[in-house]
Design a protein around this motif. Structure first.
Motif, mmCIF file in Angstrom:
data_model
loop_
_atom_site.group_PDB
_atom_site.id
_atom_site.type_symbol
_atom_site.label_atom_id
_atom_site.label_comp_id
_atom_site.label_asym_id
_atom_site.label_seq_id
_atom_site.Cartn_x
_atom_site.Cartn_y
_atom_site.Cartn_z
ATOM 1 N N VAL A 294 0.871 -1.175 0.000
ATOM 2 C CA VAL A 294 0.000 0.000 0.000
ATOM 3 C C VAL A 294 0.909 1.226 0.000
ATOM 4 O O VAL A 294 1.877 1.296 0.770
ATOM 5 C CB VAL A 294 -0.926 0.028 1.229
ATOM 6 C CG1 VAL A 294 -1.643 1.368 1.340
ATOM 7 C CG2 VAL A 294 -1.953 -1.102 1.135
ATOM 8 N N CYS A 295 0.614 2.184 -0.877
ATOM 9 C CA CYS A 295 1.422 3.390 -1.008
ATOM 10 C C CYS A 295 0.728 4.585 -0.352
ATOM 11 O O CYS A 295 -0.501 4.651 -0.295
ATOM 12 C CB CYS A 295 1.677 3.712 -2.476
ATOM 13 S SG CYS A 295 2.955 2.699 -3.252
ATOM 14 N N ARG A 306 5.631 3.385 1.485
ATOM 15 C CA ARG A 306 4.854 2.166 1.288
ATOM 16 C C ARG A 306 5.039 1.180 2.423
ATOM 17 O O ARG A 306 6.006 1.259 3.183
ATOM 18 C CB ARG A 306 5.211 1.501 -0.047
ATOM 19 C CG ARG A 306 6.650 1.039 -0.151
ATOM 20 C CD ARG A 306 6.888 0.316 -1.481
ATOM 21 N NE ARG A 306 6.690 1.196 -2.617
ATOM 22 C CZ ARG A 306 6.198 0.818 -3.788
ATOM 23 N NH1 ARG A 306 5.848 -0.445 -3.969
ATOM 24 N NH2 ARG A 306 6.061 1.659 -4.777
ATOM 25 N N VAL A 307 4.093 0.251 2.524
ATOM 26 C CA VAL A 307 4.177 -0.836 3.490
ATOM 27 C C VAL A 307 3.668 -2.105 2.816
ATOM 28 O O VAL A 307 2.724 -2.060 2.015
ATOM 29 C CB VAL A 307 3.348 -0.529 4.761
ATOM 30 C CG1 VAL A 307 1.859 -0.409 4.445
ATOM 31 C CG2 VAL A 307 3.566 -1.605 5.819
ATOM 32 N N THR A 308 4.314 -3.241 3.107
ATOM 33 C CA THR A 308 3.897 -4.532 2.555
ATOM 34 C C THR A 308 2.846 -5.153 3.466
ATOM 35 O O THR A 308 3.027 -5.229 4.681
ATOM 36 C CB THR A 308 5.098 -5.480 2.425
ATOM 37 O OG1 THR A 308 6.058 -4.889 1.541
ATOM 38 C CG2 THR A 308 4.662 -6.826 1.862
ATOM 39 N N TRP A 362 -0.143 5.645 10.070
ATOM 40 C CA TRP A 362 0.948 6.492 9.605
ATOM 41 C C TRP A 362 1.662 7.087 10.808
ATOM 42 O O TRP A 362 1.057 7.720 11.668
ATOM 43 C CB TRP A 362 0.406 7.600 8.715
ATOM 44 C CG TRP A 362 1.409 8.664 8.385
ATOM 45 C CD1 TRP A 362 1.413 9.957 8.796
ATOM 46 C CD2 TRP A 362 2.573 8.511 7.557
ATOM 47 N NE1 TRP A 362 2.500 10.628 8.289
ATOM 48 C CE2 TRP A 362 3.239 9.761 7.522
ATOM 49 C CE3 TRP A 362 3.123 7.436 6.863
ATOM 50 C CZ2 TRP A 362 4.410 9.966 6.813
ATOM 51 C CZ3 TRP A 362 4.308 7.639 6.155
ATOM 52 C CH2 TRP A 362 4.924 8.882 6.123
ATOM 53 N N ASP A 363 2.972 6.851 10.892
ATOM 54 C CA ASP A 363 3.800 7.398 11.956
ATOM 55 C C ASP A 363 4.440 8.685 11.436
ATOM 56 O O ASP A 363 5.395 8.647 10.648
ATOM 57 C CB ASP A 363 4.880 6.380 12.348
ATOM 58 C CG ASP A 363 5.667 6.805 13.582
ATOM 59 O OD1 ASP A 363 5.763 8.025 13.827
ATOM 60 O OD2 ASP A 363 6.184 5.918 14.286
ATOM 61 N N SER A 364 3.909 9.827 11.877
ATOM 62 C CA SER A 364 4.378 11.114 11.350
ATOM 63 C C SER A 364 5.777 11.469 11.831
ATOM 64 O O SER A 364 6.476 12.249 11.180
ATOM 65 C CB SER A 364 3.400 12.222 11.752
ATOM 66 O OG SER A 364 3.238 12.271 13.161
ATOM 67 N N GLU A 365 6.214 10.901 12.959
ATOM 68 C CA GLU A 365 7.558 11.182 13.461
ATOM 69 C C GLU A 365 8.602 10.373 12.704
ATOM 70 O O GLU A 365 9.619 10.903 12.257
ATOM 71 C CB GLU A 365 7.631 10.886 14.952
ATOM 72 C CG GLU A 365 6.773 11.819 15.814
ATOM 73 C CD GLU A 365 6.962 11.546 17.294
ATOM 74 O OE1 GLU A 365 7.771 10.648 17.647
ATOM 75 O OE2 GLU A 365 6.314 12.235 18.099
ATOM 76 N N ALA A 366 8.351 9.072 12.581
ATOM 77 C CA ALA A 366 9.292 8.209 11.857
ATOM 78 C C ALA A 366 9.089 8.272 10.350
ATOM 79 O O ALA A 366 9.918 7.762 9.588
ATOM 80 C CB ALA A 366 9.150 6.759 12.334
ATOM 81 N N MET A 367 7.997 8.907 9.932
ATOM 82 C CA MET A 367 7.641 9.007 8.502
ATOM 83 C C MET A 367 7.562 7.625 7.855
ATOM 84 O O MET A 367 8.109 7.358 6.784
ATOM 85 C CB MET A 367 8.660 9.869 7.763
ATOM 86 C CG MET A 367 8.757 11.295 8.275
ATOM 87 S SD MET A 367 7.231 12.237 7.950
ATOM 88 C CE MET A 367 7.381 12.504 6.193
ATOM 89 N N LEU A 369 4.823 4.140 7.086
ATOM 90 C CA LEU A 369 3.480 3.576 7.027
ATOM 91 C C LEU A 369 3.549 2.158 7.578
ATOM 92 O O LEU A 369 4.407 1.367 7.168
ATOM 93 C CB LEU A 369 2.963 3.574 5.591
ATOM 94 C CG LEU A 369 1.540 3.075 5.351
ATOM 95 C CD1 LEU A 369 0.522 3.913 6.114
ATOM 96 C CD2 LEU A 369 1.217 3.081 3.856
ATOM 97 N N ASN A 370 2.680 1.825 8.519
ATOM 98 C CA ASN A 370 2.752 0.530 9.195
ATOM 99 C C ASN A 370 1.397 -0.181 9.193
ATOM 100 O O ASN A 370 0.359 0.438 8.960
ATOM 101 C CB ASN A 370 3.207 0.723 10.652
ATOM 102 C CG ASN A 370 4.502 1.500 10.750
ATOM 103 O OD1 ASN A 370 5.530 1.068 10.245
ATOM 104 N ND2 ASN A 370 4.455 2.665 11.388
ATOM 105 N N VAL A 371 1.434 -1.479 9.463
ATOM 106 C CA VAL A 371 0.226 -2.281 9.685
ATOM 107 C C VAL A 371 0.188 -2.634 11.168
ATOM 108 O O VAL A 371 1.119 -3.256 11.682
ATOM 109 C CB VAL A 371 0.221 -3.560 8.833
ATOM 110 C CG1 VAL A 371 -0.989 -4.427 9.182
ATOM 111 C CG2 VAL A 371 0.216 -3.217 7.353
#
Length: 460
Positions: A294-295, A306-308, A362-367, A369-371
């Motif tokens: 997912v982008c 993106r995140v797988t 979405w982790d705005s600090e680490a920039m 995208l996670n599940v």
């Protein structure tokens, strides 16, 4: 006694003298046939072999004739069996409905036990204690399976799926997430209105696949009142541009728009694949080109993260599209938004082609995208024409006729329970449905209906 000189063709080509006797007016003599160059005895033996071969050849010819007569029958039989095996070959080749190996089952249970241990260490509630006891019981069943085949592995697999879903629900959903919006406490959607808005896509009806909606992040200041349209401009499968309107008035008039290009071509890794996207805050979330990813495209920085998606054999590239009546090409991964955040809906080989629901964060600090969580349902994805999320509940639709869809299924991620008794109608103006999504800001359901943009009001 007469002496006769016979010129017999002997082996060495010389004449032989033979003595004869006159008897009854004839000359009688005895000739040794072995002197002749022609092998008469061998000739007779060969003749016998020829006669035997002729018999064998005749028998073989009869068999060939019989085979030629039966060959069409055999070919027809093979064709018939091949056609009958096709559905089973498909299921086998796709890895659907296969038995779960005992080793893998044990691995999944071990992971579940670890997750439950973490949950109990953080919050040792009555619910987590109950989960732990059920996991212990399931472990005993698995250990018995190592000694006996009397327990149905599919039954144990279903128990494991149910416990995993309950563990996911305990992980990180806020205790008050149902109470954030009072209408979510009322339960499932009770009714859906007739279309309250109908509009032709600004790209024209020619582009039959895509998605659209209103900015979906609740309380967001960025793109607060904006509407957007994302049409799949290449083969009704791929797209690389997003059109945004700052006001509803501009959207209805198809005026004063801004186009964002998030991929340089239709074959780039950041290209959008399939009719599913959502504008959430100031970022577009979508399924990445030919991948299980997912982008996230940031409208301000023009960057893509993106995140797988998790799972064994995540379906993409038209492996597990939405179908029911006609399959919508490359609709494998569906990105949605609701009151609780962002979601990805897809299917995996590990879950036998059934829908899987993953929560995105979405982790705005680490920039990054996670599940954060994943649930497995028992709804075969190809048995649904589309799906969307409302208040943490998955809803699935199916085709009824050319002018009507129906919401027929719900899965609650908070409880892990499902409901197959729904029958909520969705009117449409054309046969094909590319995407269906819900907007938590407007409480409306949006449909991309073969180039028509439709909106409905949801009631609880």
């Amino acid at each position: 006694m007469l002496l006769l000189l016979l010129l017999l063709s002997s082996g060495d080509g010389q004449a032989e003298r033979v003595t004869g006797v006159k008897k009854d007016g004839s000359c009688v003599c005895e000739v040794n046939s072995t002197m002749w160059a022609f092998p008469a005895v061998s000739y007779e033996a060969v003749m016998l072999q020829v006669q035997s071969c002729e018999g064998s050849l005749s028998s073989l010819q009869e068999q060939v004739d019989l085979s030629n007569q039966r060959l069409p029958e055999i070919q027809a039989m093979i064709l018939n069996v091949t056609e009958r095996l096709k559905p089973h070959q498909y299921l086998n080749n796709q890895g659907l409905y296969t038995h779960l190996h005992l080793h893998r089952l044990g691995q999944e249970l071990s992971q579940l036990e670890t997750d439950i241990g973490v949950i109990r260490s953080q919050s040792d509630t009555a619910q987590s204690q109950k989960l732990s006891k059920e996991a212990v019981k399931l472990r005993r069943d698995v250990e018995r399976m190592q000694m006996s085949d009397t327990i149905n592995m599919k039954t144990v697999r279903e128990k494991l799926r149910y416990l995993k879903n309950r563990a996911e629900s305990c992980k990180s959903i806020p205790k008050d997430f149902r109470g954030r919006d009072t209408y979510c406490l009322k339960g499932l959607i009770s009714n859906i209105s007739a279309p309250v808005m109908t509009k032709i896509s600004p790209y024209s009806k020619t582009y039959t696949s895509g998605s659209w909606g209103k900015q979906a992040q609740m309380g967001s200041e960025g793109q607060k009142n904006s509407y957007w349209v994302q049409a799949l401009l290449n083969s009704h499968i791929w797209g690389n541009t997003l059109r945004v309107y700052q006001t509803y008035k501009d959207f209805m008039a198809s005026a004063n728009h801004r186009d964002f290009t998030f991929a340089p071509s239709f074959t780039h890794a950041d290209t959008l694949e399939g009719p599913s996207a959502v504008l959430y805050g100031e970022a577009l979330y979508y399924h990445c080109y030919r991948s299980a990813d997912v982008c996230r495209y940031d409208l301000n920085s023009n960057s893509v993260k993106r995140v797988t998606l998790p799972g064994t054999g995540v379906g993409f590239n038209n492996k597990f599209p939405y179908c029911y009546y006609d399959c919508r090409p490359n609709s494998d991964v569906d990105v949605e938004a609701d009151e609780t955040g962002l979601w990805a809906l897809y299917a995996t080989v590990g879950n036998h082609g059934n829908l899987v629901v993953s929560r995105l964060a979405w982790d705005s600090e680490a920039m990054t995208l996670n599940v954060s969580q994943t649930w497995e349902t028992r709804l075969f994805k190809k048995a649904a024409s589309n799906a969307f999320m409302v208040c943490g509940v998955l809803y699935a639709t199916r085709y009824v006729d050319d002018y009507r869809e129906e919401v027929f299924y719900a899965f609650d991620t908070a409880t892990g329970k499902e409901d197959n008794t729904l029958a909520l109608p969705l009117e449409k103006v054309a046969k094909g449905v590319a995407s269906v999504s819900y907007n938590p800001v407007s409480k409306q359901i949006y449909m991309y209906n073969n180039g028509y943009l439709l909106a409905y009001q949801a009631y609880f």
